[in-house]
Design a protein around this motif. Sequence first.
Motif, PDB file in Angstrom:
ATOM      1  N   LEU A 293       0.840  -1.188   0.000  1.00 17.62           N
ATOM      2  CA  LEU A 293       0.000   0.000   0.000  1.00 17.62           C
ATOM      3  C   LEU A 293       0.876   1.239   0.000  1.00 17.62           C
ATOM      4  O   LEU A 293       1.978   1.235   0.532  1.00 17.62           O
ATOM      5  N   VAL A 294       0.349   2.293  -0.575  1.00 17.90           N
ATOM      6  CA  VAL A 294       0.998   3.600  -0.526  1.00 17.90           C
ATOM      7  C   VAL A 294       0.001   4.549   0.111  1.00 17.90           C
ATOM      8  O   VAL A 294      -1.164   4.588  -0.286  1.00 17.90           O
ATOM      9  N   THR A 295       0.446   5.301   1.113  1.00 17.45           N
ATOM     10  CA  THR A 295      -0.456   6.221   1.804  1.00 17.45           C
ATOM     11  C   THR A 295       0.075   7.647   1.734  1.00 17.45           C
ATOM     12  O   THR A 295       1.281   7.871   1.714  1.00 17.45           O
ATOM     13  N   SER A 296      -0.857   8.586   1.681  1.00 15.25           N
ATOM     14  CA  SER A 296      -0.531  10.013   1.704  1.00 15.25           C
ATOM     15  C   SER A 296      -1.599  10.713   2.524  1.00 15.25           C
ATOM     16  O   SER A 296      -2.785  10.439   2.360  1.00 15.25           O
ATOM     17  N   ARG A 297      -1.181  11.615   3.373  1.00  9.87           N
ATOM     18  CA  ARG A 297      -2.138  12.424   4.125  1.00  9.87           C
ATOM     19  C   ARG A 297      -2.445  13.673   3.305  1.00  9.87           C
ATOM     20  O   ARG A 297      -1.541  14.387   2.877  1.00  9.87           O
TER      21      ARG A 297
ATOM     22  N   VAL B 183      -5.035   6.295  -0.026  1.00 13.72           N
ATOM     23  CA  VAL B 183      -4.378   5.002  -0.063  1.00 13.72           C
ATOM     24  C   VAL B 183      -4.495   4.435  -1.465  1.00 13.72           C
ATOM     25  O   VAL B 183      -5.576   4.412  -2.054  1.00 13.72           O
ATOM     26  N   ALA B 184      -3.381   4.002  -2.001  1.00 15.10           N
ATOM     27  CA  ALA B 184      -3.382   3.306  -3.291  1.00 15.10           C
ATOM     28  C   ALA B 184      -2.795   1.930  -3.043  1.00 15.10           C
ATOM     29  O   ALA B 184      -1.846   1.781  -2.281  1.00 15.10           O
ATOM     30  N   GLY B 185      -3.385   0.940  -3.705  1.00 14.57           N
ATOM     31  CA  GLY B 185      -2.942  -0.402  -3.377  1.00 14.57           C
ATOM     32  C   GLY B 185      -2.732  -1.363  -4.516  1.00 14.57           C
ATOM     33  O   GLY B 185      -1.953  -2.291  -4.391  1.00 14.57           O
TER      34      GLY B 185
ATOM     35  N   ARG C 108      -6.775  -3.972   5.001  1.00 16.40           N
ATOM     36  CA  ARG C 108      -5.357  -3.754   5.297  1.00 16.40           C
ATOM     37  C   ARG C 108      -5.129  -2.418   5.994  1.00 16.40           C
ATOM     38  O   ARG C 108      -4.353  -2.327   6.944  1.00 16.40           O
ATOM     39  N   VAL C 109      -5.810  -1.379   5.511  1.00 10.93           N
ATOM     40  CA  VAL C 109      -5.657  -0.058   6.126  1.00 10.93           C
ATOM     41  C   VAL C 109      -6.190  -0.081   7.554  1.00 10.93           C
ATOM     42  O   VAL C 109      -5.598   0.518   8.456  1.00 10.93           O
ATOM     43  N   GLN C 110      -7.286  -0.790   7.788  1.00 16.79           N
ATOM     44  CA  GLN C 110      -7.818  -0.894   9.148  1.00 16.79           C
ATOM     45  C   GLN C 110      -6.834  -1.619  10.064  1.00 16.79           C
ATOM     46  O   GLN C 110      -6.737  -1.295  11.242  1.00 16.79           O
TER      47      GLN C 110
END
Length: 134
Positions: free
Chosen positions: A4-8, A15-17, A39-41
């Motif tokens: 996963l790739v996360t950005s605030r 989130v991109a996955g 997955r994010v959870q």
Amino acid sequence: EFKLVTSRLGDKLRVAGTAEFNGYNLDLNTIRCQAITRRVQQLFPKGIIASSVQYWTGLRPMTPSNVPLIGRAHKGHIRHGSHNTSASFDNLWLNTGHGTLGWTHACGSAKAISLLIQGETPPVDFDFVGVNAQ
């Protein structure tokens, strides 16, 4: 591990996955979307409200290596569409092909192409396309 790739983004978490080679298809794969949410959870148990998740899909131009094409396009005639029309472009610039790295490289690529258009050389060691065609 989670791929996963996360950005605030302000008060939102982007989130991109997954990337899927599926032609020009904008249909969402709900099974993959739900897997990303799970997955994010796991990673951020208090970070998201699952009922407010907004799924999206998009088309990403990409080269096989994700190394983008940045610079002046090859000069010449371009045939386009079913009408067999032809046009000549001598001022077409490319900033494309980033694939999964588009978000990551957006600002640097924009700076590089703006310098190239101004006739300057970007301060990065990169094989820009069409640089000698200026």
